[in-house]
Write a protein that holds these residues in place. Sequence first.
Motif, PDB file in Angstrom:
ATOM      1  N   ILE A   1     -14.397   3.987 -35.406  1.00 43.63           N
ATOM      2  CA  ILE A   1     -14.988   4.045 -36.743  1.00 43.63           C
ATOM      3  C   ILE A   1     -14.305   2.951 -37.551  1.00 43.63           C
ATOM      4  N   THR A   2     -15.102   2.074 -38.158  1.00 39.77           N
ATOM      5  CA  THR A   2     -14.548   1.012 -38.988  1.00 39.77           C
ATOM      6  C   THR A   2     -14.841   1.327 -40.448  1.00 39.77           C
ATOM      7  N   VAL A   3     -13.793   1.349 -41.254  1.00 37.61           N
ATOM      8  CA  VAL A   3     -13.905   1.635 -42.681  1.00 37.61           C
ATOM      9  C   VAL A   3     -13.578   0.355 -43.440  1.00 37.61           C
TER      10      VAL A   3
ATOM     11  N   GLN B   1       0.848   5.519 -39.184  1.00 33.66           N
ATOM     12  CA  GLN B   1       0.092   6.667 -38.688  1.00 33.66           C
ATOM     13  C   GLN B   1      -0.766   6.319 -37.471  1.00 33.66           C
ATOM     14  N   GLY B   2      -0.731   5.072 -37.029  1.00 37.03           N
ATOM     15  CA  GLY B   2      -1.455   4.679 -35.829  1.00 37.03           C
ATOM     16  C   GLY B   2      -2.801   4.021 -36.050  1.00 37.03           C
ATOM     17  N   PHE B   3      -3.164   3.783 -37.313  1.00 36.04           N
ATOM     18  CA  PHE B   3      -4.428   3.124 -37.602  1.00 36.04           C
ATOM     19  C   PHE B   3      -4.324   1.637 -37.300  1.00 36.04           C
ATOM     20  N   THR B   4      -5.428   1.033 -36.882  1.00 38.00           N
ATOM     21  CA  THR B   4      -5.516  -0.418 -36.810  1.00 38.00           C
ATOM     22  C   THR B   4      -5.901  -0.881 -38.206  1.00 38.00           C
ATOM     23  N   THR B   5      -5.171  -1.838 -38.756  1.00 38.22           N
ATOM     24  CA  THR B   5      -5.456  -2.322 -40.098  1.00 38.22           C
ATOM     25  C   THR B   5      -5.671  -3.829 -40.069  1.00 38.22           C
ATOM     26  N   ALA B   6      -6.497  -4.304 -40.984  1.00 37.69           N
ATOM     27  CA  ALA B   6      -6.763  -5.734 -41.099  1.00 37.69           C
ATOM     28  C   ALA B   6      -7.168  -6.033 -42.536  1.00 37.69           C
ATOM     29  N   VAL B   7      -6.922  -7.269 -42.968  1.00 38.16           N
ATOM     30  CA  VAL B   7      -7.336  -7.653 -44.312  1.00 38.16           C
ATOM     31  C   VAL B   7      -8.759  -8.201 -44.312  1.00 38.16           C
ATOM     32  N   SER B   8      -9.276  -8.577 -43.143  1.00 39.73           N
ATOM     33  CA  SER B   8     -10.674  -8.977 -43.003  1.00 39.73           C
ATOM     34  C   SER B   8     -11.092  -8.734 -41.553  1.00 39.73           C
ATOM     35  N   ALA B   9     -12.370  -8.666 -41.313  1.00 35.56           N
ATOM     36  CA  ALA B   9     -12.860  -8.447 -39.949  1.00 35.56           C
ATOM     37  C   ALA B   9     -12.416  -9.557 -39.014  1.00 35.56           C
ATOM     38  N   ARG B  10     -12.233 -10.734 -39.532  1.00 38.13           N
ATOM     39  CA  ARG B  10     -11.795 -11.865 -38.683  1.00 38.13           C
ATOM     40  C   ARG B  10     -10.401 -11.648 -38.114  1.00 38.13           C
ATOM     41  N   ASP B  11      -9.623 -10.780 -38.729  1.00 39.99           N
ATOM     42  CA  ASP B  11      -8.269 -10.506 -38.256  1.00 39.99           C
ATOM     43  C   ASP B  11      -8.230  -9.549 -37.072  1.00 39.99           C
ATOM     44  N   LEU B  12      -9.363  -8.941 -36.752  1.00 39.44           N
ATOM     45  CA  LEU B  12      -9.420  -8.008 -35.624  1.00 39.44           C
ATOM     46  C   LEU B  12      -9.505  -8.790 -34.319  1.00 39.44           C
TER      47      LEU B  12
END
Length: 70
Positions: A8-10, A54-65
Motif C-alpha cells: 500500500i503506497t500512501v 516502525q518498519g515502514f519504507t519512507t521516501a520524499v518522492s516516488a523517484r526515491d523508491l
Amino acid sequence: MGSSFDTITVVGAGKMGSAMVSGWLSQGVPSTSIVLIDPVLRLGGEAAKGWAAQGFTTAVSARDLPDCTP
C-alpha cells in the motif's frame, strides 16, 4: 471477502495519511507492506524517524523508491 495486496503506497503522511495507516495496522496489515511518500520526510524530524523505526519504507518522492522508474 478478503483481499490480496503486496504494498500500500500512501502519498502524504500527515494527519489523514497517518489515520489511514493506523486503521490498516489495527486490521493486521504489517508496516513492512506500507510505503509512505511525503516531502516533509526530507526534514528528518521525529515523524520521519518514527515511521522508519516502525518498519515502514519512507521516501520524499516516488523517484526515491528503489523499484520506481520515472
